[in-house]
Scaffold this active site. Sequence first.
Site, PDB file in Angstrom:
ATOM      1  N   LYS A 155      -0.618  -4.220  -3.340  1.00 46.85           N
ATOM      2  CA  LYS A 155      -1.911  -3.691  -2.896  1.00 46.85           C
ATOM      3  C   LYS A 155      -2.022  -2.250  -3.372  1.00 46.85           C
ATOM      4  CE  LYS A 155      -4.860  -2.543   1.030  1.00 46.85           C
ATOM      5  NZ  LYS A 155      -5.142  -1.176   0.555  1.00 46.85           N
ATOM      6  N   SER A 179       0.814  -1.216   0.000  1.00 47.16           N
ATOM      7  CA  SER A 179       0.000   0.000   0.000  1.00 47.16           C
ATOM      8  C   SER A 179       0.854   1.276   0.000  1.00 47.16           C
ATOM      9  CB  SER A 179      -0.957  -0.048   1.198  1.00 47.16           C
ATOM     10  OG  SER A 179      -1.928   0.949   1.130  1.00 47.16           O
ATOM     11  N   ASP A 182      10.313   5.434  -9.941  1.00 48.38           N
ATOM     12  CA  ASP A 182       9.828   6.125 -11.137  1.00 48.38           C
ATOM     13  C   ASP A 182      10.593   7.409 -11.423  1.00 48.38           C
ATOM     14  OD1 ASP A 182       8.018   4.179 -11.677  1.00 48.38           O
ATOM     15  OD2 ASP A 182       6.230   5.340 -11.169  1.00 48.38           O
TER      16      ASP A 182
END
Length: 548
Positions: free
Chosen positions: A316, A291, A302
């Site tokens: 998740k 999460s 990224d």
Amino acid sequence: MKRVVIGVVGIVLLVGLFSFTWLSGDHSFEISKNINIFATLYRELNTHYVDELSSEELIGDGIDAMLKSLDPYAAYISEADIEDYRTATTGEYGGIGAIVGKRRNANTVIMPYVGYPAHSAGLKIGDEILKIDNQNLEGKSSIEISELLKGQPGSDIELTIKRYGIEKPFDVSLTRSKITIDNVMYYGMYDETTGFIKLSDFTTDAGSEVKNALDSLKSAGATKIILDLRDNPGGLLDEAVKVANVFVEQGKEVVSTKGKMASWNKTYSTPYPTADNDIPLAVLTSRSTASAAEIVSGVVQDYDRGILVGTRTFGKGLVQATRPLPYNSQLKITTAKYYIPSGRCIQAIDYSHRNEDGSVGEIPDSLKVAFKTSKGRTVYDGGGIEPDLSVEPRKFSNLLYNMVSQNLIFDYATEYAFVHPEISAPRAFNLSDEEYSDFVTWVDGKEFNLSSQMDDAIVALEKMAKKEKYYDGMKPAIEKLKIKVGTLKENYLETFKDDIKFMLEEEIISRYYFHTGMMEASLDHDPTVIQAAQLLADSKAYSKILNQ
């Protein structure tokens, strides 16, 4: 009383029916029809079923089953469970500040939190709690014990304690306080230039705790940082944004959410000037990194802000929100999915089929979609975040886990601490060979079952051979295998000496230095931490990963 409950349920259902008028006619009718069937079915059960029914329990089971059919995270939170839910999201509760659990079926202090009532009153790991406010605890579950220990800050509580080495039980008086569980459970210097931060949760103030830890480590000489997110289950989305903001400059997208309703389509960006946008960074991940922890891991990857070391994360990427229900209950419902800056969705493609530990299994290449980081590196979706450098955690034999589950390691550490008033600093402490020999002698005097998966496999092989009528031919080989396994078990304490010593040392250290000491002591034996530190120390290798 039961008729009153049924009447209340009926009213709630009736209100629900009127609330569907905004839906299309066909959809509204289907909902009304099925709710009518449900209400009628329950009324018939309550009237005609042979035994008395518990309305709360039966309807609760129905609600749970309905939500479970949707996804693993939607949940009904009853009025009785609302305080536990708040504790989970805020990290705060009223109590004595200690983890209490079962050891040999006794209610035992597992870990007191430093600076809180249990620690201040002198409670020790291994202490057995016999009574709470003179109430005998025999037969009570861990949940019941936890409820008795909790209470309003400022309220008094008396515990009757049995301690190893002290003949008679004694009473300890405490005053409950507001317990705030830190998100950063440990931070310190791994070596002269590498700082280490262990972030265990994303409850309130996680971002500020990470920033404070970073500032402190830089003041101590850290020029590189390891951020450990392994086994972090996530938490508050806002805190994920703030933790990312510690290392990512202001105004950068962190995560976007997309759901069925337009109101859930949002983009979250870093709101403040970053604490440090340049310090080399390694983020540690595991199969239980989930999460909010996956958001931070994905953002770092990224934006090529740092390297990820460890194993693929949990996967998740579903957003939950709470909606109020009657009688102070709540519905935790999945409303959207998370998307990190590259466009990837963290959520596993199939969350109904996972590994035994709940993590994402193997994902076929045909189901993966390629995305690009800010520097053009190729990354994939499909479930969780794949690390830049894969490192498997240290693994131990099942025989050692059997020793742990039978409390041999725990009990010996308690006895060791009674005999030794103090030990050296966590990273300097080592059991001598003589002390390990004392442990071996101690174990020999105990009754325990040193079983293993190999024993289970042999038993299964025997059963299959007898069932399939080829046991006689295999019997000599099976008997030889039994002898080999038996020899392994007899020599186990010597064969796995290093692993057992490591477990013993960590458990003993906890008696003197608690959570932080255990964390500090584990660093030099942790393959993921070691690999991350080595990569950070090699600037060329670090740079090559981020620019490949």
